[in-house]
Design a protein around this motif. Structure first.
Motif, PDB file in Angstrom:
ATOM      1  N   PRO A 227       3.792 -35.466   1.196  1.00 49.73           N
ATOM      2  CA  PRO A 227       5.158 -35.472   0.669  1.00 49.73           C
ATOM      3  C   PRO A 227       5.747 -36.883   0.697  1.00 49.73           C
ATOM      4  O   PRO A 227       5.486 -37.633   1.642  1.00 49.73           O
ATOM      5  CB  PRO A 227       5.921 -34.551   1.634  1.00 49.73           C
ATOM      6  CG  PRO A 227       5.121 -34.549   2.887  1.00 49.73           C
ATOM      7  CD  PRO A 227       3.703 -34.858   2.534  1.00 49.73           C
ATOM      8  N   PRO A 228       6.514 -37.266  -0.333  1.00 49.06           N
ATOM      9  CA  PRO A 228       7.163 -38.577  -0.290  1.00 49.06           C
ATOM     10  C   PRO A 228       8.125 -38.633   0.893  1.00 49.06           C
ATOM     11  O   PRO A 228       8.768 -37.635   1.206  1.00 49.06           O
ATOM     12  CB  PRO A 228       7.932 -38.651  -1.614  1.00 49.06           C
ATOM     13  CG  PRO A 228       7.411 -37.530  -2.446  1.00 49.06           C
ATOM     14  CD  PRO A 228       6.845 -36.507  -1.537  1.00 49.06           C
ATOM     15  N   PRO A 229       8.210 -39.780   1.581  1.00 44.91           N
ATOM     16  CA  PRO A 229       9.004 -39.856   2.816  1.00 44.91           C
ATOM     17  C   PRO A 229      10.484 -39.524   2.591  1.00 44.91           C
ATOM     18  O   PRO A 229      11.151 -39.015   3.489  1.00 44.91           O
ATOM     19  CB  PRO A 229       8.836 -41.310   3.278  1.00 44.91           C
ATOM     20  CG  PRO A 229       8.045 -42.007   2.239  1.00 44.91           C
ATOM     21  CD  PRO A 229       7.520 -41.022   1.261  1.00 44.91           C
ATOM     22  N   GLU A 230      11.000 -39.816   1.394  1.00 41.23           N
ATOM     23  CA  GLU A 230      12.438 -39.630   1.183  1.00 41.23           C
ATOM     24  C   GLU A 230      12.820 -38.175   0.903  1.00 41.23           C
ATOM     25  O   GLU A 230      14.003 -37.833   0.860  1.00 41.23           O
ATOM     26  CB  GLU A 230      12.935 -40.540   0.036  1.00 41.23           C
ATOM     27  CG  GLU A 230      12.407 -40.210  -1.363  1.00 41.23           C
ATOM     28  CD  GLU A 230      10.994 -40.714  -1.646  1.00 41.23           C
ATOM     29  OE1 GLU A 230      10.362 -41.233  -0.716  1.00 41.23           O
ATOM     30  OE2 GLU A 230      10.514 -40.555  -2.781  1.00 41.23           O
ATOM     31  N   ALA A 232      13.377 -34.302   1.733  1.00 38.38           N
ATOM     32  CA  ALA A 232      13.568 -33.393   2.869  1.00 38.38           C
ATOM     33  C   ALA A 232      12.751 -32.128   2.604  1.00 38.38           C
ATOM     34  O   ALA A 232      12.885 -31.510   1.550  1.00 38.38           O
ATOM     35  CB  ALA A 232      15.050 -33.050   3.011  1.00 38.38           C
ATOM     36  N   LEU A 233      11.881 -31.800   3.577  1.00 38.98           N
ATOM     37  CA  LEU A 233      11.016 -30.633   3.386  1.00 38.98           C
ATOM     38  C   LEU A 233      11.718 -29.372   3.882  1.00 38.98           C
ATOM     39  O   LEU A 233      12.365 -29.402   4.932  1.00 38.98           O
ATOM     40  CB  LEU A 233       9.721 -30.807   4.181  1.00 38.98           C
ATOM     41  CG  LEU A 233       8.767 -31.908   3.729  1.00 38.98           C
ATOM     42  CD1 LEU A 233       7.611 -32.046   4.725  1.00 38.98           C
ATOM     43  CD2 LEU A 233       8.235 -31.624   2.326  1.00 38.98           C
ATOM     44  N   LEU A 261       4.788 -23.493  -4.290  1.00 37.96           N
ATOM     45  CA  LEU A 261       4.805 -24.938  -4.059  1.00 37.96           C
ATOM     46  C   LEU A 261       5.282 -25.697  -5.298  1.00 37.96           C
ATOM     47  O   LEU A 261       6.145 -26.581  -5.219  1.00 37.96           O
ATOM     48  CB  LEU A 261       3.395 -25.394  -3.656  1.00 37.96           C
ATOM     49  CG  LEU A 261       3.261 -26.860  -3.299  1.00 37.96           C
ATOM     50  CD1 LEU A 261       4.130 -27.203  -2.095  1.00 37.96           C
ATOM     51  CD2 LEU A 261       1.803 -27.192  -2.991  1.00 37.96           C
ATOM     52  N   THR A 262       4.718 -25.356  -6.434  1.00 42.33           N
ATOM     53  CA  THR A 262       5.095 -26.092  -7.649  1.00 42.33           C
ATOM     54  C   THR A 262       6.542 -25.772  -8.053  1.00 42.33           C
ATOM     55  O   THR A 262       7.251 -26.631  -8.574  1.00 42.33           O
ATOM     56  CB  THR A 262       4.129 -25.779  -8.817  1.00 42.33           C
ATOM     57  OG1 THR A 262       4.018 -24.366  -8.962  1.00 42.33           O
ATOM     58  CG2 THR A 262       2.767 -26.380  -8.593  1.00 42.33           C
ATOM     59  N   VAL A 268      12.851 -30.138  -6.809  1.00 44.06           N
ATOM     60  CA  VAL A 268      13.312 -31.344  -6.107  1.00 44.06           C
ATOM     61  C   VAL A 268      12.729 -32.621  -6.715  1.00 44.06           C
ATOM     62  O   VAL A 268      13.009 -33.713  -6.237  1.00 44.06           O
ATOM     63  CB  VAL A 268      13.007 -31.278  -4.595  1.00 44.06           C
ATOM     64  CG1 VAL A 268      13.698 -30.089  -3.942  1.00 44.06           C
ATOM     65  CG2 VAL A 268      11.505 -31.237  -4.345  1.00 44.06           C
ATOM     66  N   GLY A 269      11.891 -32.490  -7.736  1.00 43.27           N
ATOM     67  CA  GLY A 269      11.379 -33.676  -8.432  1.00 43.27           C
ATOM     68  C   GLY A 269      10.237 -34.372  -7.712  1.00 43.27           C
ATOM     69  O   GLY A 269      10.132 -35.600  -7.738  1.00 43.27           O
ATOM     70  N   VAL A 270       9.362 -33.588  -7.056  1.00 45.37           N
ATOM     71  CA  VAL A 270       8.172 -34.177  -6.414  1.00 45.37           C
ATOM     72  C   VAL A 270       6.974 -33.972  -7.355  1.00 45.37           C
ATOM     73  O   VAL A 270       6.723 -32.858  -7.819  1.00 45.37           O
ATOM     74  CB  VAL A 270       7.903 -33.498  -5.044  1.00 45.37           C
ATOM     75  CG1 VAL A 270       6.569 -33.949  -4.465  1.00 45.37           C
ATOM     76  CG2 VAL A 270       9.038 -33.815  -4.073  1.00 45.37           C
TER      77      VAL A 270
END
Ligand code: ATP
Length: 327
Positions: A227-230, A232-233, A261-262, A268-270
């Motif tokens: 996951p990108p660090p920025e 929030a999971l 997941l998708t 959230v734009g991941v």
């Protein structure tokens, strides 16, 4: 080939401790196991080169302990290294070995079968290591055996030579030969073997096709991504973070897991650029069965790391040639 209750001890060490095996004609069968598991002892008993303490063994209808000489023309054995007469060419070497057999295959045919056509008239001293190994196979084939024992046939090969050797072995199976192979390479077993048996501490711990060994085909897939660090999971993904900072989900229902997941990722734009869906490899199953790294993990098999990149292979190289006196 049928083996029932095979036992062999060296002093107090039970090297082979009640092995049962059935190998069909025309099958490529791989025996896998860690160093010292009892593979060589088992194979040498089947070849008639080692005495057993107990059990029944029938190879091509013969008992190798009692009828080794009758069985011998029907089997071919590829050792770790064969001694060559360095003054002979490839073809002369095969003619010489062929003379030991009642119905040898023509040397030229065997040379083509193992892909040594260009080296037909070369002296054996000029062959590369991989080419010498092919000659080992050719020598085992020249008597036109029904059953071939291959002992770690590609140890020390470069990747191209390994692939070529695999195709030679597949060709042999195409001719209806039965092949019993020992190997430490899981990809080799996966590619070549119709069935594999895993042996550990002198006992068979699993037998089956590589694709479904010990429930491999029923084990759950894992879905992982970084996951990108920025971002929030949500709690369920945050709980699934592993030591490498990747989210790692065990997917009981792969479609449903990917859908959830998708769905989240799009909201959230991941981009999920490095998304991976991983099934347990034969190596995972092997390590689990033989008490390797995966077996020490608390996680179930389906969520254990596959480790293809960070686990060392059960590396192995036998040095020198096996003794061949009956023991
Ligand atoms: P590797 O992958 O290292 O070749 P292996 O599965 O072929 O191992 P074996 O060679 O069958 O294993 O050996 C099984 C056990 O028996 C080992 O503990 C080995 O040390 C022992 N052993 C083998 N041959 C003898 C012998 N002649 N005398 C005493 N012990 C032996």
């Amino acid at each position: 080939m049928v083996v029932r209750g095979l036992r062999k001890s060296y002093g107090s060490l039970h090297a082979v401790d009640g092995v049962d095996l059935e190998i069909e004609r025309g099958e490529i069968f791989a025996l896998l196991g860690p160093n010292g598991a009892g593979k060589t002892t088992t194979v040498e008993i089947l070849e008639g080169y080692r005495h057993r303490d107990a059990g029944e063994v029938t190879v091509l209808g013969y008992d190798p302990g009692e009828e080794r000489h009758a069985m011998k023309p029907l089997i071919g054995i590829v050792l770790q290294s064969t001694g060559f007469d360095h003054y002979l060419t490839v073809k002369e070497t095969l003619s010489m070995y062929g003379d030991y057999f009642p119905h040898p295959r023509p040397p030229d045919e065997v040379i083509d079968l193992v892909g040594l056509g260009e080296k037909r008239d070369a002296r054996v001293t000029t062959l590369s290591g991989g080419q010498q190994r092919r000659l080992d196979v050719a020598i085992a084939l020249v008597g036109d055996p029904e059953l071939l024992f291959l002992d770690e046939p590609t140890t020390g090969f470069d990747p191209t030579a390994r692939r070529e050797a695999w195709h030679v072995v597949k060709n042999l199976a195409g001719l209806g030969k039965t092949i019993l192979l020992t190997t430490h390479y899981m990809d080799e077993a996966q590619f070549l073997a119709d069935r594999v048996a895993v042996i550990a501490a002198g006992r068979i711990v699993a037998v089956g096709p590589p694709s479904s060994l010990a429930g491999r085909d029923r084990a759950h897939s894992r879905v992982t991504f970084r996951p990108p660090p920025e971002v929030a999971l949500p709690d369920d993904l945050a709980r699934a973070l592993n030591r490498e900072g990747r989210v790692e989900l065990v997917a009981e229902n792969l479609a449903a897991t990917l859908h959830q997941l998708t769905d989240w990722a799009v909201r959230v734009g991941v981009a999920l650029d490095d998304l991976e869906v991983v099934r347990p490899t034969l190596e995972d199953i092997y390590l689990e069965l033989t008490g390797g790294e995966a077996a020490h993990s608390d996680a179930p098999l389906s969520s254990a790391t596959t480790g293809r990149d960070h686990r060392s292979r059960p590396g192995h190289r036998r040095t020198g040639q096996r003794g061949r006196s009956a023991r």
